[in-house]
Design a protein around this motif. Structure first.
Motif, PDB file in Angstrom:
ATOM      1  N   ILE A  60       0.843  -1.193   0.000  1.00  0.00           N
ATOM      2  CA  ILE A  60       0.000   0.000   0.000  1.00  0.00           C
ATOM      3  C   ILE A  60       0.879   1.245   0.000  1.00  0.00           C
ATOM      4  O   ILE A  60       1.804   1.349   0.808  1.00  0.00           O
ATOM      5  N   PRO A  61       0.618   2.192  -0.899  1.00  0.00           N
ATOM      6  CA  PRO A  61       1.430   3.416  -0.927  1.00  0.00           C
ATOM      7  C   PRO A  61       1.318   4.202   0.383  1.00  0.00           C
ATOM      8  O   PRO A  61       0.249   4.283   0.989  1.00  0.00           O
ATOM      9  N   HIS A  62       2.434   4.775   0.805  1.00  0.00           N
ATOM     10  CA  HIS A  62       2.458   5.634   1.980  1.00  0.00           C
ATOM     11  C   HIS A  62       2.336   7.095   1.555  1.00  0.00           C
ATOM     12  O   HIS A  62       2.845   7.484   0.498  1.00  0.00           O
ATOM     13  N   GLN A  63       1.681   7.889   2.363  1.00  0.00           N
ATOM     14  CA  GLN A  63       1.525   9.310   2.047  1.00  0.00           C
ATOM     15  C   GLN A  63       2.897   9.978   1.956  1.00  0.00           C
ATOM     16  O   GLN A  63       3.753   9.812   2.837  1.00  0.00           O
ATOM     17  N   GLY A  64       3.096  10.728   0.875  1.00  0.00           N
ATOM     18  CA  GLY A  64       4.340  11.451   0.686  1.00  0.00           C
ATOM     19  C   GLY A  64       5.494  10.615   0.187  1.00  0.00           C
ATOM     20  O   GLY A  64       6.615  11.110   0.038  1.00  0.00           O
ATOM     21  N   GLU A  65       5.226   9.347  -0.109  1.00  0.00           N
ATOM     22  CA  GLU A  65       6.275   8.434  -0.550  1.00  0.00           C
ATOM     23  C   GLU A  65       6.597   8.667  -2.025  1.00  0.00           C
ATOM     24  O   GLU A  65       5.705   8.852  -2.848  1.00  0.00           O
ATOM     25  N   SER A  66       7.862   8.648  -2.388  1.00  0.00           N
ATOM     26  CA  SER A  66       8.250   8.808  -3.788  1.00  0.00           C
ATOM     27  C   SER A  66       8.013   7.500  -4.538  1.00  0.00           C
ATOM     28  O   SER A  66       7.857   6.431  -3.931  1.00  0.00           O
ATOM     29  N   ARG A  67       7.991   7.587  -5.864  1.00  0.00           N
ATOM     30  CA  ARG A  67       7.822   6.392  -6.678  1.00  0.00           C
ATOM     31  C   ARG A  67       8.957   5.410  -6.421  1.00  0.00           C
ATOM     32  O   ARG A  67       8.735   4.198  -6.303  1.00  0.00           O
TER      33      ARG A  67
END
Length: 214
Positions: A60-67
């Motif tokens: 799951i993507p984290h908030q503020g995480e870069s690609r």
């Protein structure tokens, strides 16, 4: 006896192409889906996997995480499955160049247009707006450039005057379910390879519009 080709499928949603590949693998003793990864914990495709006793993971993507940061976490999960082939089946994220290059030649995608036409999103509406007489789907190897890898196989459908994007999408998806399992089968049989950013089947170069039977 040769070991089966280890297939890992990445999804984000309904997973209808995943289901088509699951069904296809039932008839292909050389292919085994070892896992399904989703970036969306609510993806119905995860239920399809569970119903077929296929291992699943969510990244799951984290908030503020870069690609790049996301893809590093994704790659760590991919590595656990030791895949021979990664199948993108409606995985709604653009992968970093580093990740794509690591698996280049072992990663395929299906795109709802007759590539090189209409890379990206909203392909059905774009085909209708352009007045195209035909539309379709393309299976291709993944390279760092978006939807630009060598085409392996395409399927075409007519575009009717009264078509809506939704109606056209339904016809295209029916064709996707036919051609994607076939390409997975070719790869698992050792018939399909990528050399120098070109697709080859049975030792023959596939043309820019994909494989065309004689």
């Amino acid at each position: 006896m040769e070991s089966s080709c280890r297939i890992l499928v990445l999804i984000s949603g309904n997973g209808s192409n995943l289901q088509a590949i699951i069904d296809g693998c039932c008839d292909n003793l050389q292919a085994d889906i070892v896992g399904v990864i989703s970036n969306n914990p609510d993806a119905y495709g995860l239920i399809r996997a569970h119903q077929n006793e296929i291992d699943t993971s969510c990244v799951i993507p984290h908030q503020g995480e870069s690609r790049g940061e996301y893809d590093a976490r994704l790659d760590a999960v991919i590595a656990r499955y030791q895949p021979d082939l990664i199948v993108l089946a409606g995985f709604m994220r653009i992968l970093s160049h580093q990740l794509v290059e690591k698996y280049q030649g072992r990663m395929i995608n299906i795109h709802p247009s007759l590539l090189p036409k209409y890379p990206g999103l909203n392909t059905h509406a774009r085909a209708i707006e352009a007045g195209d007489s035909e539309h379709g789907a393309s299976v291709h190897f993944v390279i760092p450039a978006l939807d630009a890898g060598p085409v392996i196989l395409q399927a075409k459908v007519p575009v009717y005057e009264d078509d809506t994007p939704e109606l056209l999408a339904q016809r295209v998806q029916e064709q996707e379910h036919a051609i994607y399992p076939l390409v997975v089968k070719w790869f698992s049989q050792g018939r399909l390879t990528m050399k120098n950013t070109e697709a080859w089947l049975d030792g023959e170069l596939i043309g820019p519009s994909g494989y065309a039977p004689d």
